[in-house]
Design a protein around this motif. Structure first.
Motif, PDB file in Angstrom:
ATOM      1  N   ASN A   1       0.948  -1.020  -0.288  1.00  0.00           N
ATOM      2  CA  ASN A   1       0.112   0.237   0.351  1.00  0.00           C
ATOM      3  C   ASN A   1       0.879   1.668   0.335  1.00  0.00           C
ATOM      4  OD1 ASN A   1      -2.658   0.926  -0.150  1.00  0.00           O
ATOM      5  ND2 ASN A   1      -2.531   1.071   2.120  1.00  0.00           N
ATOM      6  N   LEU A   2       1.763   1.514  -0.885  1.00  0.00           N
ATOM      7  CA  LEU A   2       2.610   2.870  -0.663  1.00  0.00           C
ATOM      8  C   LEU A   2       2.343   3.498  -2.237  1.00  0.00           C
ATOM      9  CD1 LEU A   2       6.211   2.368  -1.291  1.00  0.00           C
ATOM     10  CD2 LEU A   2       4.716   3.674  -2.445  1.00  0.00           C
ATOM     11  N   THR A   3       1.684   4.513  -1.742  1.00  0.00           N
ATOM     12  CA  THR A   3       0.880   5.971  -1.834  1.00  0.00           C
ATOM     13  C   THR A   3       2.047   6.811  -1.989  1.00  0.00           C
ATOM     14  OG1 THR A   3      -1.633   4.947  -2.163  1.00  0.00           O
ATOM     15  CG2 THR A   3      -1.220   7.333  -2.098  1.00  0.00           C
ATOM     16  N   ILE A   4       2.399   7.675  -2.681  1.00  0.00           N
ATOM     17  CA  ILE A   4       2.994   9.101  -2.994  1.00  0.00           C
ATOM     18  C   ILE A   4       2.430  10.111  -3.405  1.00  0.00           C
ATOM     19  CG2 ILE A   4       5.194  10.254  -3.911  1.00  0.00           C
ATOM     20  CD1 ILE A   4       5.432   8.127  -1.280  1.00  0.00           C
ATOM     21  N   GLN A   5       2.065  11.047  -2.858  1.00  0.00           N
ATOM     22  CA  GLN A   5       1.994  12.478  -3.410  1.00  0.00           C
ATOM     23  C   GLN A   5       2.237  13.529  -3.839  1.00  0.00           C
ATOM     24  OE1 GLN A   5      -2.649  12.505  -2.890  1.00  0.00           O
ATOM     25  NE2 GLN A   5      -2.412  11.991  -0.576  1.00  0.00           N
TER      26      GLN A   5
ATOM     27  N   ARG B   1      -1.092  12.637  -7.184  1.00  0.00           N
ATOM     28  CA  ARG B   1      -0.522  11.081  -6.774  1.00  0.00           C
ATOM     29  C   ARG B   1       0.436  10.456  -8.083  1.00  0.00           C
ATOM     30  NH1 ARG B   1      -4.966   8.015  -4.957  1.00  0.00           N
ATOM     31  NH2 ARG B   1      -6.189   7.479  -7.017  1.00  0.00           N
ATOM     32  N   VAL B   2       1.338  10.203  -7.703  1.00  0.00           N
ATOM     33  CA  VAL B   2       2.271  10.015  -8.115  1.00  0.00           C
ATOM     34  C   VAL B   2       2.653   8.232  -8.242  1.00  0.00           C
ATOM     35  CG1 VAL B   2       4.804   9.666  -9.199  1.00  0.00           C
ATOM     36  CG2 VAL B   2       3.491  12.269  -8.581  1.00  0.00           C
ATOM     37  N   LEU B   3       2.205   7.997  -7.186  1.00  0.00           N
ATOM     38  CA  LEU B   3       1.817   6.138  -6.920  1.00  0.00           C
ATOM     39  C   LEU B   3       0.435   5.712  -6.150  1.00  0.00           C
ATOM     40  CD1 LEU B   3       5.675   5.734  -5.628  1.00  0.00           C
ATOM     41  CD2 LEU B   3       5.019   5.344  -8.027  1.00  0.00           C
TER      42      LEU B   3
ATOM     43  N   LYS C   1       8.585   4.665 -11.726  1.00  0.00           N
ATOM     44  CA  LYS C   1       9.479   4.426 -11.515  1.00  0.00           C
ATOM     45  C   LYS C   1      10.722   4.838  -9.938  1.00  0.00           C
ATOM     46  CE  LYS C   1      10.894   3.311 -15.264  1.00  0.00           C
ATOM     47  NZ  LYS C   1       9.839   4.846 -16.297  1.00  0.00           N
ATOM     48  N   THR C   2      11.111   6.064 -10.690  1.00  0.00           N
ATOM     49  CA  THR C   2      12.344   6.575  -9.477  1.00  0.00           C
ATOM     50  C   THR C   2      11.748   7.017  -8.805  1.00  0.00           C
ATOM     51  OG1 THR C   2      13.649   6.695 -11.956  1.00  0.00           O
ATOM     52  CG2 THR C   2      14.011   8.605  -9.393  1.00  0.00           C
ATOM     53  N   THR C   3       9.907   7.203  -8.563  1.00  0.00           N
ATOM     54  CA  THR C   3       9.925   7.487  -7.186  1.00  0.00           C
ATOM     55  C   THR C   3       9.911   6.843  -6.296  1.00  0.00           C
ATOM     56  OG1 THR C   3       8.428   9.546  -8.313  1.00  0.00           O
ATOM     57  CG2 THR C   3       7.825   9.160  -6.161  1.00  0.00           C
ATOM     58  N   LEU C   4       9.220   5.295  -6.633  1.00  0.00           N
ATOM     59  CA  LEU C   4       8.933   4.242  -5.941  1.00  0.00           C
ATOM     60  C   LEU C   4      11.047   3.403  -5.415  1.00  0.00           C
ATOM     61  CD1 LEU C   4       7.830   1.904  -5.558  1.00  0.00           C
ATOM     62  CD2 LEU C   4       8.005   0.662  -7.624  1.00  0.00           C
ATOM     63  N   ALA C   5      11.414   3.869  -6.039  1.00  0.00           N
ATOM     64  CA  ALA C   5      12.974   3.706  -5.878  1.00  0.00           C
ATOM     65  C   ALA C   5      13.276   4.625  -5.109  1.00  0.00           C
ATOM     66  CB  ALA C   5      14.132   3.751  -7.134  1.00  0.00           C
TER      67      ALA C   5
ATOM     68  N   VAL D   1      13.808   4.492  -0.369  1.00  0.00           N
ATOM     69  CA  VAL D   1      15.406   4.115   0.160  1.00  0.00           C
ATOM     70  C   VAL D   1      15.194   5.076   1.312  1.00  0.00           C
ATOM     71  CG1 VAL D   1      17.283   3.044  -1.511  1.00  0.00           C
ATOM     72  CG2 VAL D   1      16.281   5.230  -1.508  1.00  0.00           C
ATOM     73  N   GLY D   2      13.713   5.697   1.796  1.00  0.00           N
ATOM     74  CA  GLY D   2      13.297   6.700   2.343  1.00  0.00           C
ATOM     75  C   GLY D   2      13.720   7.939   2.216  1.00  0.00           C
ATOM     76  N   ILE D   3      14.095   7.984   0.744  1.00  0.00           N
ATOM     77  CA  ILE D   3      13.881   9.312   0.582  1.00  0.00           C
ATOM     78  C   ILE D   3      12.114   9.657   0.501  1.00  0.00           C
ATOM     79  CG2 ILE D   3      15.003  11.351  -1.439  1.00  0.00           C
ATOM     80  CD1 ILE D   3      17.232   9.060  -2.104  1.00  0.00           C
ATOM     81  N   HIS D   4      11.440   9.399  -0.165  1.00  0.00           N
ATOM     82  CA  HIS D   4      10.218  10.293   0.492  1.00  0.00           C
ATOM     83  C   HIS D   4       9.382   8.677   1.398  1.00  0.00           C
ATOM     84  CE1 HIS D   4      10.539  12.208  -3.295  1.00  0.00           C
ATOM     85  NE2 HIS D   4      10.315  10.602  -4.054  1.00  0.00           N
ATOM     86  N   LYS D   5       8.947  10.103   2.452  1.00  0.00           N
ATOM     87  CA  LYS D   5       8.491   8.697   3.713  1.00  0.00           C
ATOM     88  C   LYS D   5       7.168   8.951   3.256  1.00  0.00           C
ATOM     89  CE  LYS D   5      11.870  10.408   5.831  1.00  0.00           C
ATOM     90  NZ  LYS D   5      12.612  11.081   5.421  1.00  0.00           N
ATOM     91  N   PRO D   6       5.931   7.958   2.884  1.00  0.00           N
ATOM     92  CA  PRO D   6       4.804   7.704   2.754  1.00  0.00           C
ATOM     93  C   PRO D   6       4.067   7.429   3.922  1.00  0.00           C
ATOM     94  CG  PRO D   6       5.961   5.529   2.310  1.00  0.00           C
ATOM     95  CD  PRO D   6       6.843   6.277   2.469  1.00  0.00           C
ATOM     96  N   LYS D   7       3.061   7.860   3.896  1.00  0.00           N
ATOM     97  CA  LYS D   7       2.513   7.807   5.344  1.00  0.00           C
ATOM     98  C   LYS D   7       1.622   6.261   4.675  1.00  0.00           C
ATOM     99  CE  LYS D   7       1.550  11.923   6.261  1.00  0.00           C
ATOM    100  NZ  LYS D   7       0.450  13.466   5.732  1.00  0.00           N
ATOM    101  N   ASN D   8       0.965   5.103   5.973  1.00  0.00           N
ATOM    102  CA  ASN D   8      -0.733   4.819   6.054  1.00  0.00           C
ATOM    103  C   ASN D   8       0.357   3.615   5.477  1.00  0.00           C
ATOM    104  OD1 ASN D   8      -1.788   5.681   7.824  1.00  0.00           O
ATOM    105  ND2 ASN D   8      -2.736   6.890   5.523  1.00  0.00           N
ATOM    106  N   CYS D   9       2.174   2.870   5.244  1.00  0.00           N
ATOM    107  CA  CYS D   9       2.291   2.105   3.480  1.00  0.00           C
ATOM    108  C   CYS D   9       3.007   0.903   4.967  1.00  0.00           C
ATOM    109  CB  CYS D   9       2.980   2.786   2.985  1.00  0.00           C
ATOM    110  SG  CYS D   9       4.659   1.943   2.928  1.00  0.00           S
TER     111      CYS D   9
END
Ligand code: ADP
Ligand code: SF4
Ligand code: MG
Length: 331
Positions: free
Chosen positions: A10-14, A33-35, A58-62, A66-74
């Motif tokens: 459940n990885l969501t990035i906006q 919303r990117v992912l 793809k890069t956003t997921l990568a 590695v913790g550069i983006h910190k998704p919530k509720n994932c």
């Protein structure tokens, strides 16, 4: 059975993006919303491919892994241990276990550091080693990645593209990471060098018992390198399967279009079926605007459906609509 090396649920990035309403008017913040609710898992010794066109996330997921983006509720688990990437200790563990090699070795190598110092950047900061031990480790990983010792005191601008990518790899493996994320690691290289790096990666995986997440828009590379594959389209995984199944029996209409070369992932529409690649749909199925098989149910967002070892996000595989999937064009 062993726990997967890495599980992501459940990885969501906006991203917050600024938009200007009218000329001279005030700018407002909007969420992009990117992912969308990405779930994947990777086993030890496995190469898991993520294939998608430019801008699919793809890069956003990568970067999120590695913790550069910190998704919530994932939920992210490493060998079964749950990681909260907002906690410092968990983030350190994540970074100790997962390393990343970027597409552009030029941008990711500091031109003012020697190759040796760049490789040492990959050692965990709490690792207390003497100068001799550090030097020994650098030489050891240089050998692994087939980088001549004579290059260790060079600076990045003095290296070829392939050598730069070997330095990036050496920096990633020196700390004993268990999962390497390879974000288009060969797309900036000449074809002959690409093959050398891919073969090096195959050898390294066996010798180091690591798992790879291999990100690319190149289907040939996916076919050559990967055990399982996720097909990413505008932030959503539309199909996950073994590489063999994906290439031999693609399930999702988008996968069928890719494998059947109706579209190329470098952005050219090679359609021979008469339908055009369109923008992603904001409502219902994200592939609806381009899908030659869309039908009335596609106005609702499809669920992710399990099919044996694979998964597909398409209404055609829902029990209720099986009869539709046997018809050819259903618009
Ligand atoms: N920090 C950011 N802020 C806003 N949008 C972003 C940011 N990073 C990436 N994006 C957008 O997210 C989408 C996916 O980008 P990216 O992950 O780089 O795709 P890919 O690697 O598949 O080409 C693109 O539309 C990109 O413009
Ligand atoms: S859900 Fe409908 S529009 Fe989406 S891929 Fe399946 S058939 Fe096509
Ligand atoms: Mg990218």
């Amino acid at each position: 059975m062993n726990e997967p090396l890495l599980e992501v649920e459940n990885l969501t990035i906006q991203f917050r993006v600024k938009t200007k309403l009218l000329q001279g008017g005030q700018s407002t913040d909007k969420w992009k919303r990117v992912l969308n609710s990405i779930s994947i898992s990777i086993n030890e010794g496995e190469t898991f491919g993520i294939v998608g066109e430019t801008g699919s996330g793809k890069t956003t997921l990568a970067r999120a892994l590695v913790g550069i983006h910190k998704p919530k509720n994932c939920t992210i688990k490493i060998n079964g241990k749950k990681i909260d990437s907002r906690k410092r200790d968990d983030l350190l563990l994540l970074r100790r276990k997962i390393g990343i090699v970027f597409q552009d070795p030029v941008g990711s190598l500091n031109p003012r550091l020697t190759v040796s110092d760049i490789i040492l950047e990959g050692l965990p900061t709490d690792k207390k080693l003497s100068n001799e031990e550090r030097e020994g480790k650098v030489k050891e990983v240089a050998k692994y990645v087939e980088l001549p010792e004579s290059k260790l005191e060079s600076y990045p601008p003095e290296l070829s593209g392939g050598e730069k990518q070997r330095v990036s790899l050496a920096r990633t493996i020196i700390g004993g990471k268990k999962i390497l994320i390879l974000d288009e690691p060969t797309s900036s290289l000449d074809v002959s060098i690409q093959a050398q790096i891919l073969n090096l990666l195959i050898r390294l995986k066996k010798e180091l018992s690591v798992g790879y997440i291999f990100i690319t828009h190149d289907l040939n590379v996916i076919k050559y390198m990967c055990d399982r594959v996720a097909v990413l389209y505008y932030g959503e995984i539309l199909e996950q399967n073994t590489a063999f199944e994906l290439f031999e029996h693609p399930k999702h209409p988008y996968s069928e279009d890719l494998i059947g070369a109706n579209f190329s992932l470098s952005g050219t529409n090679l359609s021979t079926t008469g339908h055009e690649s369109g923008e992603p749909s904001k409502e219902g199925c994200v592939y609806k605007n381009s899908c030659p098989k869309r039908f009335v149910a596609c106005d609702e967002d499809p669920p992710i459906l399990n099919l044996g070892k694979g998964q597909v996000k398409c209404w055609l595989y829902d029990e209720r609509y099986k009869s539709v999937s046997t018809k050819k064009n259903t618009i």
